[in-house]
Write a protein that holds these residues in place. Sequence first.
Motif, PDB file in Angstrom:
ATOM      1  N   SER A   5     122.043   5.051  27.054  1.00 44.79           N
ATOM      2  CA  SER A   5     122.704   5.291  25.775  1.00 44.79           C
ATOM      3  C   SER A   5     124.140   5.783  25.973  1.00 44.79           C
ATOM      4  O   SER A   5     125.036   5.429  25.200  1.00 44.79           O
ATOM      5  CB  SER A   5     121.910   6.282  24.926  1.00 44.79           C
ATOM      6  OG  SER A   5     121.779   7.507  25.602  1.00 44.79           O
ATOM      7  N   LYS A   6     124.373   6.570  27.022  1.00 46.26           N
ATOM      8  CA  LYS A   6     125.740   7.041  27.301  1.00 46.26           C
ATOM      9  C   LYS A   6     126.639   5.883  27.712  1.00 46.26           C
ATOM     10  O   LYS A   6     127.807   5.827  27.334  1.00 46.26           O
ATOM     11  CB  LYS A   6     125.735   8.107  28.392  1.00 46.26           C
ATOM     12  CG  LYS A   6     125.252   9.442  27.911  1.00 46.26           C
ATOM     13  CD  LYS A   6     125.446  10.492  28.966  1.00 46.26           C
ATOM     14  CE  LYS A   6     124.980  11.827  28.411  1.00 46.26           C
ATOM     15  NZ  LYS A   6     125.489  12.942  29.167  1.00 46.26           N
ATOM     16  N   GLN A   7     126.111   4.976  28.495  1.00 44.63           N
ATOM     17  CA  GLN A   7     126.886   3.816  28.922  1.00 44.63           C
ATOM     18  C   GLN A   7     127.194   2.905  27.728  1.00 44.63           C
ATOM     19  O   GLN A   7     128.302   2.394  27.601  1.00 44.63           O
ATOM     20  CB  GLN A   7     126.142   3.045  30.012  1.00 44.63           C
ATOM     21  CG  GLN A   7     126.084   3.802  31.322  1.00 44.63           C
ATOM     22  CD  GLN A   7     125.150   3.176  32.327  1.00 44.63           C
ATOM     23  OE1 GLN A   7     124.218   2.448  31.965  1.00 44.63           O
ATOM     24  NE2 GLN A   7     125.375   3.458  33.601  1.00 44.63           N
ATOM     25  N   ARG A   8     126.197   2.724  26.852  1.00 41.73           N
ATOM     26  CA  ARG A   8     126.430   1.917  25.639  1.00 41.73           C
ATOM     27  C   ARG A   8     127.514   2.551  24.778  1.00 41.73           C
ATOM     28  O   ARG A   8     128.381   1.858  24.249  1.00 41.73           O
ATOM     29  CB  ARG A   8     125.149   1.787  24.823  1.00 41.73           C
ATOM     30  CG  ARG A   8     124.185   0.795  25.370  1.00 41.73           C
ATOM     31  CD  ARG A   8     123.004   0.589  24.426  1.00 41.73           C
ATOM     32  NE  ARG A   8     121.909  -0.030  25.108  1.00 41.73           N
ATOM     33  CZ  ARG A   8     121.832  -1.335  25.358  1.00 41.73           C
ATOM     34  NH1 ARG A   8     122.794  -2.131  24.982  1.00 41.73           N
ATOM     35  NH2 ARG A   8     120.816  -1.838  26.006  1.00 41.73           N
ATOM     36  N   ALA A   9     127.469   3.857  24.635  1.00 43.93           N
ATOM     37  CA  ALA A   9     128.478   4.561  23.835  1.00 43.93           C
ATOM     38  C   ALA A   9     129.863   4.378  24.453  1.00 43.93           C
ATOM     39  O   ALA A   9     130.846   4.156  23.736  1.00 43.93           O
ATOM     40  CB  ALA A   9     128.122   6.034  23.723  1.00 43.93           C
ATOM     41  N   GLN A  10     129.943   4.474  25.770  1.00 41.22           N
ATOM     42  CA  GLN A  10     131.219   4.275  26.463  1.00 41.22           C
ATOM     43  C   GLN A  10     131.739   2.858  26.212  1.00 41.22           C
ATOM     44  O   GLN A  10     132.914   2.667  25.898  1.00 41.22           O
ATOM     45  CB  GLN A  10     131.036   4.512  27.960  1.00 41.22           C
ATOM     46  CG  GLN A  10     132.296   4.244  28.775  1.00 41.22           C
ATOM     47  CD  GLN A  10     132.037   4.224  30.275  1.00 41.22           C
ATOM     48  OE1 GLN A  10     130.889   4.243  30.732  1.00 41.22           O
ATOM     49  NE2 GLN A  10     133.095   4.183  31.051  1.00 41.22           N
ATOM     50  N   LEU A  11     130.868   1.864  26.349  1.00 40.98           N
ATOM     51  CA  LEU A  11     131.280   0.476  26.160  1.00 40.98           C
ATOM     52  C   LEU A  11     131.654   0.186  24.709  1.00 40.98           C
ATOM     53  O   LEU A  11     132.581  -0.575  24.444  1.00 40.98           O
ATOM     54  CB  LEU A  11     130.166  -0.471  26.631  1.00 40.98           C
ATOM     55  CG  LEU A  11     129.915  -0.473  28.135  1.00 40.98           C
ATOM     56  CD1 LEU A  11     128.661  -1.264  28.467  1.00 40.98           C
ATOM     57  CD2 LEU A  11     131.111  -1.023  28.887  1.00 40.98           C
ATOM     58  N   ARG A  12     130.942   0.803  23.752  1.00 44.91           N
ATOM     59  CA  ARG A  12     131.301   0.633  22.334  1.00 44.91           C
ATOM     60  C   ARG A  12     132.702   1.165  22.074  1.00 44.91           C
ATOM     61  O   ARG A  12     133.478   0.568  21.329  1.00 44.91           O
ATOM     62  CB  ARG A  12     130.293   1.340  21.426  1.00 44.91           C
ATOM     63  CG  ARG A  12     128.998   0.578  21.250  1.00 44.91           C
ATOM     64  CD  ARG A  12     128.190   1.123  20.088  1.00 44.91           C
ATOM     65  NE  ARG A  12     127.917   2.550  20.194  1.00 44.91           N
ATOM     66  CZ  ARG A  12     126.826   3.082  20.711  1.00 44.91           C
ATOM     67  NH1 ARG A  12     125.883   2.297  21.192  1.00 44.91           N
ATOM     68  NH2 ARG A  12     126.663   4.381  20.752  1.00 44.91           N
ATOM     69  N   ILE A  94     135.327  -2.046  34.858  1.00 45.04           N
ATOM     70  CA  ILE A  94     134.926  -0.905  34.038  1.00 45.04           C
ATOM     71  C   ILE A  94     133.990  -0.023  34.863  1.00 45.04           C
ATOM     72  O   ILE A  94     132.960  -0.485  35.343  1.00 45.04           O
ATOM     73  CB  ILE A  94     134.206  -1.369  32.758  1.00 45.04           C
ATOM     74  CG1 ILE A  94     135.135  -2.262  31.924  1.00 45.04           C
ATOM     75  CG2 ILE A  94     133.743  -0.177  31.935  1.00 45.04           C
ATOM     76  CD1 ILE A  94     134.462  -2.922  30.738  1.00 45.04           C
ATOM     77  N   ALA A  95     134.351   1.240  35.006  1.00 45.74           N
ATOM     78  CA  ALA A  95     133.496   2.192  35.717  1.00 45.74           C
ATOM     79  C   ALA A  95     132.592   2.872  34.686  1.00 45.74           C
ATOM     80  O   ALA A  95     133.067   3.615  33.840  1.00 45.74           O
ATOM     81  CB  ALA A  95     134.334   3.209  36.456  1.00 45.74           C
ATOM     82  N   LEU A  96     131.308   2.583  34.754  1.00 46.29           N
ATOM     83  CA  LEU A  96     130.361   3.167  33.801  1.00 46.29           C
ATOM     84  C   LEU A  96     130.020   4.596  34.197  1.00 46.29           C
ATOM     85  O   LEU A  96     129.976   4.930  35.376  1.00 46.29           O
ATOM     86  CB  LEU A  96     129.071   2.346  33.754  1.00 46.29           C
ATOM     87  CG  LEU A  96     129.191   0.946  33.173  1.00 46.29           C
ATOM     88  CD1 LEU A  96     127.860   0.227  33.283  1.00 46.29           C
ATOM     89  CD2 LEU A  96     129.650   0.987  31.740  1.00 46.29           C
ATOM     90  N   VAL A  97     129.766   5.424  33.185  1.00 47.73           N
ATOM     91  CA  VAL A  97     129.365   6.805  33.445  1.00 47.73           C
ATOM     92  C   VAL A  97     127.968   6.791  34.051  1.00 47.73           C
ATOM     93  O   VAL A  97     127.160   5.949  33.748  1.00 47.73           O
ATOM     94  CB  VAL A  97     129.397   7.662  32.153  1.00 47.73           C
ATOM     95  CG1 VAL A  97     130.792   7.812  31.634  1.00 47.73           C
ATOM     96  CG2 VAL A  97     128.481   7.091  31.103  1.00 47.73           C
ATOM     97  N   LYS A  98     127.720   7.756  34.902  1.00 46.20           N
ATOM     98  CA  LYS A  98     126.397   7.897  35.508  1.00 46.20           C
ATOM     99  C   LYS A  98     125.589   8.904  34.718  1.00 46.20           C
ATOM    100  O   LYS A  98     126.120   9.869  34.204  1.00 46.20           O
ATOM    101  CB  LYS A  98     126.540   8.369  36.955  1.00 46.20           C
ATOM    102  CG  LYS A  98     127.393   7.483  37.816  1.00 46.20           C
ATOM    103  CD  LYS A  98     126.552   6.811  38.842  1.00 46.20           C
ATOM    104  CE  LYS A  98     127.353   6.095  39.906  1.00 46.20           C
ATOM    105  NZ  LYS A  98     127.962   4.882  39.527  1.00 46.20           N
TER     106      LYS A  98
END
Length: 101
Positions: A5-12, A94-98
């Motif tokens: 969900s955090k990665q989706r929020a970042q990408l949004r 894009i560096a996704l959050v872990k």
Amino acid sequence: MALTSKQRAQLRGIAMNEDTIVQIGKGGISDNTLIQVQDALKARELIKGRVLENSLLTAGEAAETLAEACGAEVVQTIGSKFVLYKRNAKEPKIALVKDKK
């Protein structure tokens, strides 16, 4: 790879500033559309698309079909718009959050 969900929020958040580069019309998803989406995902990793009113598909249906065909993840669908993400294995942009566990 399933997105958290955090990665989706970042990408949004990133997608908010992106232009819509794919449009699905009454012709539906053609081979040319698939090639365009694959090339765009390879170059950008994150793309925004739109389903026109005269299309027989909904945004959710179009996003799922394209994601399955290209091996991408559906980030979100809102109204007639959708966002797809596919990580470029050779040159990630894009560096996704872990997730912290």
